[in-house]
Design a protein around this motif. Structure first.
Motif, PDB file in Angstrom:
ATOM      1  N   TRP A  31      -1.885   4.952   5.692  1.00  0.00           N
ATOM      2  CA  TRP A  31      -2.728   4.804   6.878  1.00  0.00           C
ATOM      3  C   TRP A  31      -2.616   6.007   7.816  1.00  0.00           C
ATOM      4  O   TRP A  31      -3.233   6.020   8.885  1.00  0.00           O
ATOM      5  N   ASN A  37     -16.115   2.748   1.310  1.00  0.00           N
ATOM      6  CA  ASN A  37     -15.180   2.334   2.359  1.00  0.00           C
ATOM      7  C   ASN A  37     -14.512   3.513   3.067  1.00  0.00           C
ATOM      8  O   ASN A  37     -13.957   3.349   4.141  1.00  0.00           O
ATOM      9  N   SER A  90     -11.810   5.125   2.408  1.00  0.00           N
ATOM     10  CA  SER A  90     -10.343   5.205   2.335  1.00  0.00           C
ATOM     11  C   SER A  90      -9.910   6.205   1.264  1.00  0.00           C
ATOM     12  O   SER A  90     -10.529   6.333   0.220  1.00  0.00           O
ATOM     13  N   LYS A  91      -8.793   6.908   1.527  1.00  0.00           N
ATOM     14  CA  LYS A  91      -8.235   7.871   0.582  1.00  0.00           C
ATOM     15  C   LYS A  91      -7.088   7.281  -0.243  1.00  0.00           C
ATOM     16  O   LYS A  91      -6.583   7.948  -1.143  1.00  0.00           O
ATOM     17  N   GLN A  92      -6.657   6.052   0.074  1.00  0.00           N
ATOM     18  CA  GLN A  92      -5.519   5.448  -0.630  1.00  0.00           C
ATOM     19  C   GLN A  92      -5.945   5.025  -2.043  1.00  0.00           C
ATOM     20  O   GLN A  92      -6.501   3.949  -2.223  1.00  0.00           O
ATOM     21  N   SER A 100      -9.823  -6.766   0.528  1.00  0.00           N
ATOM     22  CA  SER A 100      -9.894  -5.883   1.694  1.00  0.00           C
ATOM     23  C   SER A 100     -11.249  -5.191   1.690  1.00  0.00           C
ATOM     24  O   SER A 100     -11.847  -4.975   0.632  1.00  0.00           O
ATOM     25  N   VAL A 106      -6.715   1.092  -2.903  1.00  0.00           N
ATOM     26  CA  VAL A 106      -8.149   0.848  -3.057  1.00  0.00           C
ATOM     27  C   VAL A 106      -8.457   0.333  -4.457  1.00  0.00           C
ATOM     28  O   VAL A 106      -9.220  -0.620  -4.634  1.00  0.00           O
ATOM     29  N   ASN A 166     -16.476   2.191  10.291  1.00  0.00           N
ATOM     30  CA  ASN A 166     -16.317   2.833   8.983  1.00  0.00           C
ATOM     31  C   ASN A 166     -16.751   1.936   7.831  1.00  0.00           C
ATOM     32  O   ASN A 166     -16.675   2.339   6.673  1.00  0.00           O
ATOM     33  N   SER A 219      -9.756  -4.561   9.246  1.00  0.00           N
ATOM     34  CA  SER A 219      -8.494  -4.487   9.979  1.00  0.00           C
ATOM     35  C   SER A 219      -8.189  -5.825  10.642  1.00  0.00           C
ATOM     36  O   SER A 219      -9.053  -6.413  11.294  1.00  0.00           O
ATOM     37  N   ASP A 272     -11.416  -2.244   2.107  1.00  0.00           N
ATOM     38  CA  ASP A 272     -11.097  -1.018   1.385  1.00  0.00           C
ATOM     39  C   ASP A 272     -11.421  -1.152  -0.099  1.00  0.00           C
ATOM     40  O   ASP A 272     -11.411  -0.145  -0.828  1.00  0.00           O
ATOM     41  N   TRP A 290       0.839  -1.192   0.000  1.00  0.00           N
ATOM     42  CA  TRP A 290       0.000   0.000   0.000  1.00  0.00           C
ATOM     43  C   TRP A 290       0.878   1.248   0.000  1.00  0.00           C
ATOM     44  O   TRP A 290       2.113   1.167   0.082  1.00  0.00           O
TER      45      TRP A 290
END
Length: 238
Positions: A86, A142, A144-146, A135, A150, A237, A181, A137, A81
């Motif tokens: 994170w 989800n 998530s900003k990744q 995941s 993602v 989340n 997680s 994600d 990742w």
């Protein structure tokens, strides 16, 4: 039973290596670094295949190490990742383009190439199963900003869907598992209660995912478990 576990040196991969096989089974462990589990004396034959999945040559190396051995269970657990993905200060605009390409290659492209190359080994099994570890994600909403991570985990779900159709005629099951997680800080041998105590339900004990995979491997080839979303109970989340 013969297992091939990609991403086997630590975390969930380490738990698969320790918790899935039984005495007399053979596990091939694919990772860049030699897993500590190779020294366990429990009647399971463990073979390390050193491979860096960021290199295209690694797939051929894995296939050559296996030769003509049948594979009953293939688990693609490799995943990387964004370097600060994170962290609260993570900023997509600052992602290195080379890192973006590498994340997508290791998490998605290599999964396709690995499965394609090892299909002859899977066909030799009487009840082969393929597991792609995604995941939460990689599912909708989800939060998530990744971006690259993602995208790769959404991609794993797509790979599983199409791969399942390609392998249907061979009666090879393909399952995508999307965990939330994971309590990777508590190794398999420490037990579920230790993980529950430490993370208070915010992270999934690795034993839970091992148990899930083991249950699916025991199903007949008449059953098809397509996809399982598995967030932590206290993860608000998801």
């Amino acid at each position: 039973m013969n297992y091939l576990i990609v991403g086997a040196s630590r975390g969930l991969g380490d738990a698969f290596v320790k918790g899935l096989p039984e005495k007399g089974d053979h596990v091939w462990m694919v990772s860049r670094n030699q897993p500590d589990s190779i020294n366990i004396q429990d009647g399971v034959l463990r073979t390390w295949i050193e491979a860096d999945l960021s290199l295209k040559s690694s797939i051929q190396h894995i296939a050559e190490a296996l030769k003509n051995e049948p594979i009953d269970v293939l688990i693609y657990n490799a995943g990387i990742w964004e370097k600060e993905g994170w962290q609260s200060h993570y900023d997509f605009e600052k992602d290195d383009p080379e890192d973006i390409v590498n994340i997508l290659h290791v998490n998605t492209t290599a999964a396709i190439l690995c499965t394609q190359k090892l299909l002859p080994n899977l066909k030799k099994s009487k009840n082969a199963k393929v597991f792609l570890i995604g995941s939460t994600d990689g599912i909708e909403n989800n939060g998530s900003k990744q971006l690259s991570y993602v995208a790769s985990k959404f991609g794993i779900r797509g790979i599983a869907s199409a791969l399942r159709e390609n392998l249907r005629n061979y009666e090879i099951g393909v399952t995508c598992i999307n965990p939330g997680s994971i309590a990777t800080g508590i190794p398999f041998e420490k037990g579920v209660e230790k993980a529950l105590e430490h993370y208070n339900g915010r992270c999934i004990p690795v034993q839970d995912i091992v148990s899930l995979v083991k249950a699916i491997t025991l199903l007949s080839k008449a059953s098809c478990v397509k996809e399982i979303n598995m967030p932590a109970m206290m993860d608000m989340n998801v």
